[in-house]
Design an enzyme around this catalytic site. Structure first.
Site, PDB file in Angstrom:
ATOM      1  N   ASP A   1      34.096  42.450  42.096  1.00 11.20           N
ATOM      2  CA  ASP A   1      34.286  42.664  40.680  1.00 11.20           C
ATOM      3  C   ASP A   1      34.269  41.543  39.966  1.00 11.20           C
ATOM      4  O   ASP A   1      35.126  40.586  40.026  1.00 11.20           O
ATOM      5  CB  ASP A   1      35.643  43.596  40.515  1.00 11.20           C
ATOM      6  CG  ASP A   1      36.016  43.792  38.884  1.00 11.20           C
ATOM      7  OD1 ASP A   1      35.884  43.129  38.047  1.00 11.20           O
ATOM      8  OD2 ASP A   1      36.514  45.065  38.829  1.00 11.20           O
TER       9      ASP A   1
ATOM     10  N   HIS B   1      37.553  39.633  38.678  1.00 12.89           N
ATOM     11  CA  HIS B   1      38.731  39.353  39.842  1.00 12.89           C
ATOM     12  C   HIS B   1      38.305  37.807  40.538  1.00 12.89           C
ATOM     13  O   HIS B   1      39.021  37.703  41.521  1.00 12.89           O
ATOM     14  CB  HIS B   1      38.312  40.206  40.803  1.00 12.89           C
ATOM     15  CG  HIS B   1      38.799  41.728  40.111  1.00 12.89           C
ATOM     16  ND1 HIS B   1      39.023  42.560  41.350  1.00 12.89           N
ATOM     17  CD2 HIS B   1      38.996  42.017  39.193  1.00 12.89           C
ATOM     18  CE1 HIS B   1      39.532  43.707  40.487  1.00 12.89           C
ATOM     19  NE2 HIS B   1      39.586  43.538  39.108  1.00 12.89           N
TER      20      HIS B   1
ATOM     21  N   ASP C   1      38.837  43.864  31.375  1.00 13.94           N
ATOM     22  CA  ASP C   1      37.712  44.786  31.490  1.00 13.94           C
ATOM     23  C   ASP C   1      37.218  45.052  30.075  1.00 13.94           C
ATOM     24  O   ASP C   1      37.186  46.532  29.861  1.00 13.94           O
ATOM     25  CB  ASP C   1      38.387  46.033  32.127  1.00 13.94           C
ATOM     26  CG  ASP C   1      38.617  45.781  33.647  1.00 13.94           C
ATOM     27  OD1 ASP C   1      37.695  45.633  34.248  1.00 13.94           O
ATOM     28  OD2 ASP C   1      39.799  45.625  34.026  1.00 13.94           O
TER      29      ASP C   1
ATOM     30  N   ASP D   1      32.846  48.948  35.581  1.00 18.64           N
ATOM     31  CA  ASP D   1      34.334  49.063  35.765  1.00 18.64           C
ATOM     32  C   ASP D   1      34.916  48.443  34.484  1.00 18.64           C
ATOM     33  O   ASP D   1      35.129  47.402  34.603  1.00 18.64           O
ATOM     34  CB  ASP D   1      34.818  48.359  36.993  1.00 18.64           C
ATOM     35  CG  ASP D   1      36.482  48.497  36.793  1.00 18.64           C
ATOM     36  OD1 ASP D   1      37.012  49.268  36.187  1.00 18.64           O
ATOM     37  OD2 ASP D   1      37.054  47.793  37.532  1.00 18.64           O
TER      38      ASP D   1
ATOM     39  N   TRP E   1      40.963  49.440  46.295  1.00 17.38           N
ATOM     40  CA  TRP E   1      41.302  48.752  45.541  1.00 17.38           C
ATOM     41  C   TRP E   1      42.944  48.955  45.298  1.00 17.38           C
ATOM     42  O   TRP E   1      43.355  49.872  45.022  1.00 17.38           O
ATOM     43  CB  TRP E   1      40.817  48.447  44.165  1.00 17.38           C
ATOM     44  CG  TRP E   1      41.797  47.478  43.333  1.00 17.38           C
ATOM     45  CD1 TRP E   1      41.982  45.988  43.344  1.00 17.38           C
ATOM     46  CD2 TRP E   1      42.793  47.399  42.286  1.00 17.38           C
ATOM     47  NE1 TRP E   1      42.692  45.221  42.485  1.00 17.38           N
ATOM     48  CE2 TRP E   1      43.394  46.331  42.013  1.00 17.38           C
ATOM     49  CE3 TRP E   1      43.345  48.738  41.558  1.00 17.38           C
ATOM     50  CZ2 TRP E   1      44.342  46.190  40.889  1.00 17.38           C
ATOM     51  CZ3 TRP E   1      44.440  48.497  40.840  1.00 17.38           C
ATOM     52  CH2 TRP E   1      44.931  47.299  40.253  1.00 17.38           C
TER      53      TRP E   1
ATOM     54  N   LYS F   1      40.897  40.800  44.534  1.00 12.38           N
ATOM     55  CA  LYS F   1      41.374  40.277  43.261  1.00 12.38           C
ATOM     56  C   LYS F   1      41.940  38.817  43.427  1.00 12.38           C
ATOM     57  O   LYS F   1      42.892  38.756  44.193  1.00 12.38           O
ATOM     58  CB  LYS F   1      42.171  41.054  42.584  1.00 12.38           C
ATOM     59  CG  LYS F   1      42.396  41.177  41.261  1.00 12.38           C
ATOM     60  CD  LYS F   1      42.597  42.541  40.561  1.00 12.38           C
ATOM     61  CE  LYS F   1      43.274  42.100  39.057  1.00 12.38           C
ATOM     62  NZ  LYS F   1      43.311  43.479  38.368  1.00 12.38           N
TER      63      LYS F   1
ATOM     64  N   GLU G   1      37.929  45.702  47.580  1.00  9.20           N
ATOM     65  CA  GLU G   1      37.919  45.089  46.489  1.00  9.20           C
ATOM     66  C   GLU G   1      39.107  44.012  46.271  1.00  9.20           C
ATOM     67  O   GLU G   1      40.110  44.392  45.995  1.00  9.20           O
ATOM     68  CB  GLU G   1      37.811  45.942  45.148  1.00  9.20           C
ATOM     69  CG  GLU G   1      37.566  45.025  43.794  1.00  9.20           C
ATOM     70  CD  GLU G   1      37.649  46.333  42.470  1.00  9.20           C
ATOM     71  OE1 GLU G   1      38.031  47.690  42.827  1.00  9.20           O
ATOM     72  OE2 GLU G   1      37.616  45.994  41.386  1.00  9.20           O
TER      73      GLU G   1
ATOM     74  N   ASP H   1      40.965  39.301  33.679  1.00  9.16           N
ATOM     75  CA  ASP H   1      40.363  40.366  33.930  1.00  9.16           C
ATOM     76  C   ASP H   1      40.675  41.660  32.976  1.00  9.16           C
ATOM     77  O   ASP H   1      41.381  42.363  33.248  1.00  9.16           O
ATOM     78  CB  ASP H   1      40.773  41.108  35.417  1.00  9.16           C
ATOM     79  CG  ASP H   1      40.520  42.275  35.925  1.00  9.16           C
ATOM     80  OD1 ASP H   1      39.355  42.619  35.866  1.00  9.16           O
ATOM     81  OD2 ASP H   1      41.404  43.125  36.486  1.00  9.16           O
TER      82      ASP H   1
ATOM     83  N   HIS I   1      31.413  45.945  40.984  1.00  7.81           N
ATOM     84  CA  HIS I   1      31.864  46.285  39.777  1.00  7.81           C
ATOM     85  C   HIS I   1      31.820  45.734  38.733  1.00  7.81           C
ATOM     86  O   HIS I   1      32.215  44.418  38.492  1.00  7.81           O
ATOM     87  CB  HIS I   1      33.559  46.354  39.729  1.00  7.81           C
ATOM     88  CG  HIS I   1      34.111  47.891  40.198  1.00  7.81           C
ATOM     89  ND1 HIS I   1      35.462  48.239  40.402  1.00  7.81           N
ATOM     90  CD2 HIS I   1      33.496  48.789  40.868  1.00  7.81           C
ATOM     91  CE1 HIS I   1      35.824  49.165  40.807  1.00  7.81           C
ATOM     92  NE2 HIS I   1      34.431  49.824  41.112  1.00  7.81           N
TER      93      HIS I   1
HETATM   94  C1  RNT Z   1      41.456  46.761  38.797  1.00  5.74           C
HETATM   95  C2  RNT Z   1      40.322  47.008  39.823  1.00  5.74           C
HETATM   96  C3  RNT Z   1      39.812  48.441  39.979  1.00  5.74           C
HETATM   97  C4  RNT Z   1      40.062  49.294  38.754  1.00  5.74           C
HETATM   98  C5  RNT Z   1      39.528  50.635  38.566  1.00  5.74           C
HETATM   99  C6  RNT Z   1      40.047  51.602  38.096  1.00  5.74           C
HETATM  100  O1  RNT Z   1      41.711  45.442  38.643  1.00  5.74           O
HETATM  101  O2  RNT Z   1      39.091  46.397  39.150  1.00  5.74           O
HETATM  102  O3  RNT Z   1      38.323  48.812  40.278  1.00  5.74           O
HETATM  103  O4  RNT Z   1      39.855  48.878  37.540  1.00  5.74           O
HETATM  104  O5  RNT Z   1      39.629  51.056  40.174  1.00  5.74           O
HETATM  105 ZN    ZN Z   2      37.245  46.975  39.824  1.00  6.16          ZN
END
Ligand code: RNT
Ligand code: ZN
Length: 415
Positions: free
Chosen positions: A257, A260, A294, A323, A183, A226, A224, A292, A284
């Site tokens: 993810d 994303h 988290d 994640d 990523w 986004k 990955e 995003d 993720h």
């Molecule tokens: C960031 C991505 C990525 C990170 C990690 C820490 O938007 O989701 O995967 O969160 O690598």
């Molecule tokens: Zn991620």
């Protein structure tokens, strides 16, 4: 036990075997991220996440050394049922005598040897890995692998190559595959003048990384995508279309993810779409709140849908990773709540009469399908969950009190 027996009978009425569900859940490995423990700070630089990634909150007790993080992981993992892999980032290198001398483009397996020792010691299933393309001075103008500055781009290509070698080492030592997730934060805050050239540079950079020569059986590379990031709202170089085509043409995987995408797009729908073309898909799992952000994973509908698709598609095809990073609450509790919710959702999915529901769909019997899906929501999942915990050494299960005790202990040491 009595309650479990009652639940077993109720599920049996719907044609669901709770014993099968419990044994299947026991086999599904979840790759737990190391970075919830220290707010994504890592040990090799900034001490704070930067460059397209951000943690909010200032709860006391953050792990600031490898010893502290390992201590926290050991404790947190002891409260998480099921098979666990450890997901590490390159920024968690333990450089020792190379501190200040070796940069990310030159990391070697030995810088991660203490992690291997630790993973074996606590009986983990494997280690997964991530090159770290953020929190570093070589992120120039927000760019890494797509940078027009050759020095910057090359540095990050070398980092990616170094990480594949380290992943190979993890796979060999742990005797299982190592998933490497790429990523990058690359993007632009405002309207671009050129959307294609940065993507062509990213494509070349990735090709250079993959050309390093690595064990393709053991090292599973994923990319990955986004839709946007903080400070790069207008353009993301590695978007979904770019990476899906890249992965498909290079024989690697996509990592989805669920923070994303546009808020009305769902990863639960994307998993089966990818499984129509790929042998494997990586995840993720996180919880986006408006963006995003988290947040810690809660037991919500979309998580259940994601887990249904994992179970229906074949859990062995999905590399499940977590994640999220919340620094506003106790970090161990955050870790455990999120991991357990994924396990609960997997159990929920394993307890669905899938074949029966699929048949109703094929027969276009949507009335009964809806009726049944709604009935299923009120079945005694909690009693099966409790039985699962008790069978695998979590009897009593007062994990939250243990966290409170632990917090008192580390509070004294980490003031
Ligand atoms: C960031 C991505 C990525 C990170 C990690 C820490 O938007 O989701 O995967 O969160 O690598
Ligand atoms: Zn991620």
């Amino acid at each position: 036990m009595e309650r479990y027996n009652g639940a077993k009978e109720i599920f049996a009425e719907y044609g669901v075997d709770t014993e099968k569900a419990i044994s299947a859940l026991k086999e599904i490995a979840v790759s737990v991220h190391c970075w919830q423990g220290d707010d994504v700070a890592g040990f090799d630089g900034g001490g704070k996440a930067s460059g397209g990634i951000q943690t909010t909150g200032n709860y006391p007790g953050r792990a600031t050394t490898p010893q502290q993080l390992m201590q926290d992981i050991r404790f947190a993992f002891s409260l998480m049922p099921g098979k666990k892999r450890l997901n590490l980032h390159a920024s968690y290198a333990i450089l020792g005598k190379d501190e200040g001398k070796v940069d990310r483009d030159e990391y070697r397996p030995e810088h991660f040897a203490p992690w291997v020792k630790f993973a074996k010691e606590i009986g983990l299933e494997g280690i997964d890995f991530n090159p770290t393309y953020f929190s570093h001075p070589m992120v120039k103008d927000g760019l890494t692998l797509s940078s027009p500055d050759e020095k910057v781009r090359k540095f990050w290509v070398k980092h990616g190559q170094a990480c594949l070698k380290i992943a190979e080492y993890f796979a060999k030592e742990m005797n299982t595959y190592c998933m490497v997730d790429i990523w990058i934060p690359d993007g632009l805050k405002d309207v671009p003048a050129d959307r294609l050239t940065p993507r062509l540079r990213l494509k070349d950079s990735l090709d250079e990384i993959l050309s390093v020569g690595y064990d393709k059986e053991k090292v599973r590379v994923a990319v990955e995508s986004k839709v946007f990031g903080i400070g790069v709202e207008s353009y993301t170089v590695g978007n979904n279309e770019f990476y899906q085509n890249y992965a498909a043409t290079r024989g690697i995987c996509c990592l989805l993810d669920n923070g994303h995408y546009h808020p009305t797009e769902t990863v639960s729908d994307k998993i089966p779409a990818l499984l129509a073309f790929y042998d494997k898909v990586a995840l993720h799992i996180t919880r986006p709140v408006r963006w995003d952000s988290d947040h810690v994973i809660l037991l919500e509908d979309e998580l259940k849908e994601i887990c249904k698709e994992i179970v229906r598609g074949g859990a062995e095809k999905v590399m499940i990773g977590l994640d999220y990073f919340d620094a506003s609450i106790n970090r161990i509790s955050a870790w455990v709540v999120g991991q357990r919710n994924v396990q609960k959702a997997l159990l929920y999915a394993l307890l669905q009469p899938t074949a029966k529901l699929q048949k109703l769909q094929d027969e276009a019997n949507f009335t009964e399908q809806m009726y049944l899906q709604e009935e299923l929501k009120m079945l005694p999942y909690g009693d099966v969950w409790k039985e699962y915990l008790e069978r695998y050494g979590f009897e009593g299960d007062d994990w939250f009190n243990k966290v409170k005790e632990y917090e008192k202990e580390i509070g004294k040491e980490r003031m």
